[in-house]
Design a protein around this motif. Sequence first.
Motif, PDB file in Angstrom:
ATOM      1  N   THR A 347       0.812  -1.222   0.000  1.00  0.00           N
ATOM      2  CA  THR A 347       0.000   0.000   0.000  1.00  0.00           C
ATOM      3  C   THR A 347       0.844   1.270   0.000  1.00  0.00           C
ATOM      4  O   THR A 347       0.317   2.371  -0.159  1.00  0.00           O
ATOM      5  N   ASP A 348       2.172   1.124   0.180  1.00  0.00           N
ATOM      6  CA  ASP A 348       3.074   2.280   0.164  1.00  0.00           C
ATOM      7  C   ASP A 348       3.542   2.627  -1.242  1.00  0.00           C
ATOM      8  O   ASP A 348       4.227   3.630  -1.440  1.00  0.00           O
ATOM      9  N   VAL A 349       3.185   1.796  -2.234  1.00  0.00           N
ATOM     10  CA  VAL A 349       3.770   1.893  -3.570  1.00  0.00           C
ATOM     11  C   VAL A 349       2.680   1.932  -4.632  1.00  0.00           C
ATOM     12  O   VAL A 349       1.638   1.290  -4.503  1.00  0.00           O
ATOM     13  N   GLN A 350       2.945   2.695  -5.691  1.00  0.00           N
ATOM     14  CA  GLN A 350       2.140   2.605  -6.900  1.00  0.00           C
ATOM     15  C   GLN A 350       3.086   2.725  -8.098  1.00  0.00           C
ATOM     16  O   GLN A 350       3.949   3.603  -8.129  1.00  0.00           O
ATOM     17  N   VAL A 351       2.925   1.816  -9.066  1.00  0.00           N
ATOM     18  CA  VAL A 351       3.732   1.843 -10.287  1.00  0.00           C
ATOM     19  C   VAL A 351       2.878   2.441 -11.399  1.00  0.00           C
ATOM     20  O   VAL A 351       1.867   1.858 -11.786  1.00  0.00           O
ATOM     21  N   GLN A 352       3.279   3.594 -11.880  1.00  0.00           N
ATOM     22  CA  GLN A 352       2.532   4.278 -12.929  1.00  0.00           C
ATOM     23  C   GLN A 352       3.299   4.148 -14.249  1.00  0.00           C
ATOM     24  O   GLN A 352       4.479   4.478 -14.330  1.00  0.00           O
ATOM     25  N   ILE A 353       2.612   3.629 -15.265  1.00  0.00           N
ATOM     26  CA  ILE A 353       3.209   3.429 -16.584  1.00  0.00           C
ATOM     27  C   ILE A 353       2.634   4.466 -17.534  1.00  0.00           C
ATOM     28  O   ILE A 353       1.426   4.518 -17.752  1.00  0.00           O
ATOM     29  N   GLU A 354       3.496   5.317 -18.086  1.00  0.00           N
ATOM     30  CA  GLU A 354       3.059   6.314 -19.053  1.00  0.00           C
ATOM     31  C   GLU A 354       3.464   5.844 -20.450  1.00  0.00           C
ATOM     32  O   GLU A 354       4.642   5.832 -20.804  1.00  0.00           O
ATOM     33  N   ARG A 355       2.478   5.382 -21.216  1.00  0.00           N
ATOM     34  CA  ARG A 355       2.760   4.864 -22.555  1.00  0.00           C
ATOM     35  C   ARG A 355       2.735   6.020 -23.552  1.00  0.00           C
ATOM     36  O   ARG A 355       1.757   6.751 -23.644  1.00  0.00           O
ATOM     37  N   GLN A 356       3.825   6.143 -24.290  1.00  0.00           N
ATOM     38  CA  GLN A 356       3.975   7.172 -25.303  1.00  0.00           C
ATOM     39  C   GLN A 356       4.184   6.502 -26.658  1.00  0.00           C
ATOM     40  O   GLN A 356       4.483   5.301 -26.714  1.00  0.00           O
TER      41      GLN A 356
END
Length: 432
Positions: A347-356
């Motif tokens: 719950t301390d982490v979030q992985v955000q993927i920005e696809r370009q």
Amino acid sequence: MSNELVTEVSAEALSHKLAHARSLPWFRALYPRILEVQELADLNRLPVLAVEDESGGGLFTALGEASHRAPGGGLTLTSGGSTGNRKQISHSWAFNAAIVPLGARMFGATDERPEVAINCLTAGEMQGAFQYASAIVRHIGARLLPAGSQMGVQRVAELIQTHKADALICTPSFAAALFNHERVGAVQLCSLKWLYYIGEPCSKTLRDQLARDWPMLNIRSLGYSSTETGPIGFQCAHLEHGSYHLHADAMLLEVVDPLTLQAVAEEETGEFLLTPLLPDHVPLLRYRIGDRGRILRTVTKCACGSSMPVLTLEGRVETSIKLGGALITQSQVLHVLRQLLPQLHATDVQVQIERQPEGARIRLVLAEDILTADTQSVIEDALQVEGQASALLRLPGLLGLEVKRLARQEFETTLAGKTPFFVTFEQTPAPS
């Protein structure tokens, strides 16, 4: 193949698969309830199998070891463990021969027959797709350029131009890097008619960009498949992206609730459990691939002539994601971070993927109360050299990694108010 024949063939294949499993002493020791499983209705008595299961991957590891010891040889696919726990499996040569005609089903009776295909998938380790794609090209009688993904996009572009290749086989990440490279243009790639992708979803962003900038290019999936199970479905010319005809005569697919693992109602979305029906060294039963979707049983016969059910992929379960053709799980991310922050919780982490259009960027968001401003840059530098993280960043189409501190209430949430571990953003390409 009619529905009745498909049902008959799959039932017979499952019967042979279960009989094989019951005949193996080591399998009976691992799965004692296999003796209670005589038919499809009994299958849910068996535990779900996954690379990372409740036994720490012990069941899958045991199957992998047994497949290596089986007589008759085969193709061994093994990971180096650089992006997670080591996994390995050996498929019999009979299995490998059987999957090729399944993969070629995507061409059906159409006139779509490439003459020269360039294979830019990753070769080696668990990347069985490279051999699989090459075998399909041979099966349809085309010429093959086995370039691989490590050759470099400029050299690949030169090969396409020199040999007038009309088909490109690669991951969407590789395609994004190739078609958006500043030194690659229409002169080198004008012979291409088809892009066949595999290994990860092809985002709408990339499809829209290619449709706009390369209107003569036809984009299709090479197939829905996994290294462990083999082919799951094929995408004919009449299906939308994300939809596939299930190889119902060679693959049993269950759709279950990801939490309860109980079957969902017909045509409802759930998580896929797979039981390959082709003969192989070891019986892989109820394998948890990490994908979710649904089966459209109301589709009786497609315009391509197939009466196979249609499955629709709707993404990954929240605990995993595919990047650059590699599967990244929540437990892998936490394992790496806990070497630097031992008390870290999911719950301390979030992985955000920005696809370009040209690839994907990773933003690793950590709650600011567990990561101080002073240690933020230290963590970011450490991840550039840590084994698993640096291996991930070397994958095709991965553009970089950023570590960011945020208040917990600023983490991205779903419409239902939940905070997912993996979040994907699609960047709309700028008009040309």
